[in-house]
Write a protein that holds these residues in place. Structure first.
Motif, PDB file in Angstrom:
ATOM      1  N   LEU A 171       0.824  -1.215   0.000  1.00 43.55           N
ATOM      2  CA  LEU A 171       0.000   0.000   0.000  1.00 43.55           C
ATOM      3  C   LEU A 171       0.855   1.261   0.000  1.00 43.55           C
ATOM      4  CD1 LEU A 171      -2.861  -1.168   2.388  1.00 43.55           C
ATOM      5  CD2 LEU A 171      -3.063  -0.684  -0.069  1.00 43.55           C
ATOM      6  N   VAL A 172       1.967   1.231   0.696  1.00 44.42           N
ATOM      7  CA  VAL A 172       2.898   2.376   0.671  1.00 44.42           C
ATOM      8  C   VAL A 172       3.375   2.608  -0.759  1.00 44.42           C
ATOM      9  CG1 VAL A 172       5.210   3.144   1.370  1.00 44.42           C
ATOM     10  CG2 VAL A 172       3.627   2.231   3.082  1.00 44.42           C
ATOM     11  N   LYS A 173       3.747   1.514  -1.447  1.00 49.87           N
ATOM     12  CA  LYS A 173       4.185   1.636  -2.845  1.00 49.87           C
ATOM     13  C   LYS A 173       3.093   2.243  -3.709  1.00 49.87           C
ATOM     14  CE  LYS A 173       6.863  -1.860  -4.885  1.00 49.87           C
ATOM     15  NZ  LYS A 173       7.125  -3.302  -5.088  1.00 49.87           N
ATOM     16  N   LEU A 174       1.871   1.766  -3.517  1.00 49.20           N
ATOM     17  CA  LEU A 174       0.731   2.266  -4.283  1.00 49.20           C
ATOM     18  C   LEU A 174       0.549   3.771  -4.055  1.00 49.20           C
ATOM     19  CD1 LEU A 174      -1.969   1.868  -5.899  1.00 49.20           C
ATOM     20  CD2 LEU A 174      -3.045   1.520  -3.668  1.00 49.20           C
ATOM     21  N   ILE A 175       0.527   4.186  -2.805  1.00 47.59           N
ATOM     22  CA  ILE A 175       0.302   5.601  -2.477  1.00 47.59           C
ATOM     23  C   ILE A 175       1.408   6.468  -3.058  1.00 47.59           C
ATOM     24  CG2 ILE A 175       0.151   7.264  -0.569  1.00 47.59           C
ATOM     25  CD1 ILE A 175      -1.196   4.845   1.029  1.00 47.59           C
ATOM     26  N   HIS A 176       2.661   6.020  -2.945  1.00 51.61           N
ATOM     27  CA  HIS A 176       3.775   6.783  -3.510  1.00 51.61           C
ATOM     28  C   HIS A 176       3.662   6.900  -5.028  1.00 51.61           C
ATOM     29  CE1 HIS A 176       5.674   7.498   0.217  1.00 51.61           C
ATOM     30  NE2 HIS A 176       6.265   6.328   0.363  1.00 51.61           N
ATOM     31  N   GLU A 177       3.231   5.811  -5.692  1.00 45.48           N
ATOM     32  CA  GLU A 177       3.057   5.835  -7.150  1.00 45.48           C
ATOM     33  C   GLU A 177       2.036   6.895  -7.549  1.00 45.48           C
ATOM     34  OE1 GLU A 177       4.192   4.040 -10.021  1.00 45.48           O
ATOM     35  OE2 GLU A 177       5.835   3.531  -8.670  1.00 45.48           O
ATOM     36  N   VAL A 178       0.908   6.934  -6.824  1.00 42.33           N
ATOM     37  CA  VAL A 178      -0.141   7.907  -7.145  1.00 42.33           C
ATOM     38  C   VAL A 178       0.346   9.323  -6.868  1.00 42.33           C
ATOM     39  CG1 VAL A 178      -2.492   8.674  -6.639  1.00 42.33           C
ATOM     40  CG2 VAL A 178      -1.975   6.219  -6.705  1.00 42.33           C
ATOM     41  N   LYS A 179       1.012   9.504  -5.736  1.00 39.05           N
ATOM     42  CA  LYS A 179       1.414  10.856  -5.320  1.00 39.05           C
ATOM     43  C   LYS A 179       2.537  11.443  -6.184  1.00 39.05           C
ATOM     44  CE  LYS A 179      -0.379  11.087  -0.661  1.00 39.05           C
ATOM     45  NZ  LYS A 179      -0.162  11.538   0.702  1.00 39.05           N
ATOM     46  N   LYS A 180       3.180  10.614  -6.984  1.00 41.11           N
ATOM     47  CA  LYS A 180       4.137  11.153  -7.963  1.00 41.11           C
ATOM     48  C   LYS A 180       3.417  12.018  -8.997  1.00 41.11           C
ATOM     49  CE  LYS A 180       7.303   7.183  -7.997  1.00 41.11           C
ATOM     50  NZ  LYS A 180       7.697   6.007  -8.815  1.00 41.11           N
ATOM     51  N   ILE A 181       2.138  11.714  -9.245  1.00 44.40           N
ATOM     52  CA  ILE A 181       1.356  12.376 -10.294  1.00 44.40           C
ATOM     53  C   ILE A 181       0.277  13.299  -9.713  1.00 44.40           C
ATOM     54  CG2 ILE A 181      -0.064  11.998 -12.373  1.00 44.40           C
ATOM     55  CD1 ILE A 181       2.740  10.762 -12.605  1.00 44.40           C
ATOM     56  N   ARG A 182      -0.364  12.854  -8.639  1.00 42.13           N
ATOM     57  CA  ARG A 182      -1.515  13.574  -8.094  1.00 42.13           C
ATOM     58  C   ARG A 182      -1.426  13.700  -6.582  1.00 42.13           C
ATOM     59  NH1 ARG A 182      -7.137  11.075  -9.202  1.00 42.13           N
ATOM     60  NH2 ARG A 182      -7.582  12.645  -7.645  1.00 42.13           N
ATOM     61  N   ASP A 183      -1.939  14.803  -6.063  1.00 38.92           N
ATOM     62  CA  ASP A 183      -2.074  14.968  -4.625  1.00 38.92           C
ATOM     63  C   ASP A 183      -3.390  14.320  -4.202  1.00 38.92           C
ATOM     64  OD1 ASP A 183      -1.816  15.900  -1.967  1.00 38.92           O
ATOM     65  OD2 ASP A 183      -3.061  17.641  -2.456  1.00 38.92           O
ATOM     66  N   ILE A 184      -3.327  13.283  -3.407  1.00 39.19           N
ATOM     67  CA  ILE A 184      -4.546  12.598  -2.969  1.00 39.19           C
ATOM     68  C   ILE A 184      -4.591  12.519  -1.447  1.00 39.19           C
ATOM     69  CG2 ILE A 184      -4.872  11.173  -5.033  1.00 39.19           C
ATOM     70  CD1 ILE A 184      -3.664   8.835  -3.194  1.00 39.19           C
ATOM     71  N   GLY A 185      -5.802  12.454  -0.924  1.00 43.02           N
ATOM     72  CA  GLY A 185      -5.993  12.207   0.496  1.00 43.02           C
ATOM     73  C   GLY A 185      -6.113  10.710   0.735  1.00 43.02           C
ATOM     74  N   VAL A 186      -5.683  10.249   1.914  1.00 40.36           N
ATOM     75  CA  VAL A 186      -5.705   8.819   2.224  1.00 40.36           C
ATOM     76  C   VAL A 186      -6.407   8.596   3.562  1.00 40.36           C
ATOM     77  CG1 VAL A 186      -4.313   6.748   2.655  1.00 40.36           C
ATOM     78  CG2 VAL A 186      -3.543   8.439   0.962  1.00 40.36           C
ATOM     79  N   ILE A 187      -7.479   7.802   3.523  1.00 43.53           N
ATOM     80  CA  ILE A 187      -8.199   7.399   4.730  1.00 43.53           C
ATOM     81  C   ILE A 187      -8.085   5.891   4.857  1.00 43.53           C
ATOM     82  CG2 ILE A 187     -10.458   7.283   5.862  1.00 43.53           C
ATOM     83  CD1 ILE A 187     -11.197   9.862   4.344  1.00 43.53           C
ATOM     84  N   LEU A 188      -7.747   5.429   6.057  1.00 46.36           N
ATOM     85  CA  LEU A 188      -7.541   3.997   6.311  1.00 46.36           C
ATOM     86  C   LEU A 188      -8.420   3.524   7.454  1.00 46.36           C
ATOM     87  CD1 LEU A 188      -3.697   3.505   6.186  1.00 46.36           C
ATOM     88  CD2 LEU A 188      -5.327   1.904   5.270  1.00 46.36           C
ATOM     89  N   TYR A 189      -9.077   2.384   7.247  1.00 53.10           N
ATOM     90  CA  TYR A 189      -9.788   1.691   8.328  1.00 53.10           C
ATOM     91  C   TYR A 189      -8.927   0.510   8.758  1.00 53.10           C
ATOM     92  CZ  TYR A 189     -14.265   4.069   7.456  1.00 53.10           C
ATOM     93  OH  TYR A 189     -15.266   5.004   7.341  1.00 53.10           O
ATOM     94  N   SER A 190      -8.676   0.384  10.060  1.00 56.43           N
ATOM     95  CA  SER A 190      -7.866  -0.733  10.558  1.00 56.43           C
ATOM     96  C   SER A 190      -8.489  -1.331  11.818  1.00 56.43           C
ATOM     97  CB  SER A 190      -6.444  -0.251  10.897  1.00 56.43           C
ATOM     98  OG  SER A 190      -5.700  -1.316  11.462  1.00 56.43           O
ATOM     99  N   GLY A 191      -8.396  -2.657  11.931  1.00 53.17           N
ATOM    100  CA  GLY A 191      -8.828  -3.331  13.154  1.00 53.17           C
ATOM    101  C   GLY A 191      -7.824  -3.171  14.286  1.00 53.17           C
TER     102      GLY A 191
END
Length: 197
Positions: free
Chosen positions: A78-98
């Protein structure tokens, strides 16, 4: 590669503004009354971080919400995914965790995903503590602002006690997005039974 139960590529639920929602597959908890058992026991798809990042970049959304399943079981991916997106776009990230935030902070392998998140909603779902809050399952679960991104919108958005959910057919699958009321959950279970027949 990420293991994904399903996606909702554009919704106005599970976070402010339009969101791209990812339900990861796999969970280490066994919460009684869990509405997302398919993310633990159901089918899943494997997708590369680059391929999923491309979908998110092309979407008409402000950010992503990651649920499951348990996202922190795939923290590095997921870190890799978020970094890939943020290279191109500024996005917000919300996470649900147990996991609780305290448990997450004890594990060094989770640190980077914590740092990538704007909001974390933590804690196991406890059926007896389900208080019908919108977007949060039970009263023990807490919302943590990890950054200032959503600071001004959080109080109003998450204070509602009116639950909202969407039932859609996407890529041949019946999906539910949101935290449903008891009535909506009953409708969903009936529809799901018919859809599978």
């Amino acid at each position: 590669m990420l293991k994904i139960s399903h996606l909702d590529e554009c919704t106005e639920l599970l976070g402010p503004f339009k969101r791209f929602v990812i339900w990861v597959h796999g969970c280490c908890f066994d919460c009684e009354g869990c509405m997302a058992l398919n993310t633990r026991f159901g089918d899943y798809e494997e997708i590369s971080e680059a391929e999923l990042a491309e979908k998110i970049i092309k979407s008409d959304t402000e950010g992503i919400t990651i649920s499951g399943g348990e996202p922190f079981l795939q923290a590095q991916e997921l870190v890799k995914l978020i970094h890939e997106v943020k290279k191109i776009r500024d996005i917000g990230v919300i996470l649900y965790s147990g996991f609780t935030i305290e448990e997450l902070k004890e594990r060094s392998e989770y640190e980077e995903l914590l740092l990538c998140s704007d909001i974390i909603i933590d804690g196991r779902y406890i059926k007896e503590l389900d208080d019908e809050r919108a977007y949060i399952g039970s009263s023990n679960q807490r919302l943590h602002l990890m950054t200032e991104r959503y600071k001004n919108i959080v109080p109003e958005y998450y204070s509602s006690y009116k639950r909202k959910a969407e039932i859609k057919i996407q890529q041949g699958k019946l999906t539910l997005t949101g935290v449903p009321s008891k009535e909506t959950l009953e409708i969903w279970q009936k529809l799901k039974g018919k859809f599978l027949c």
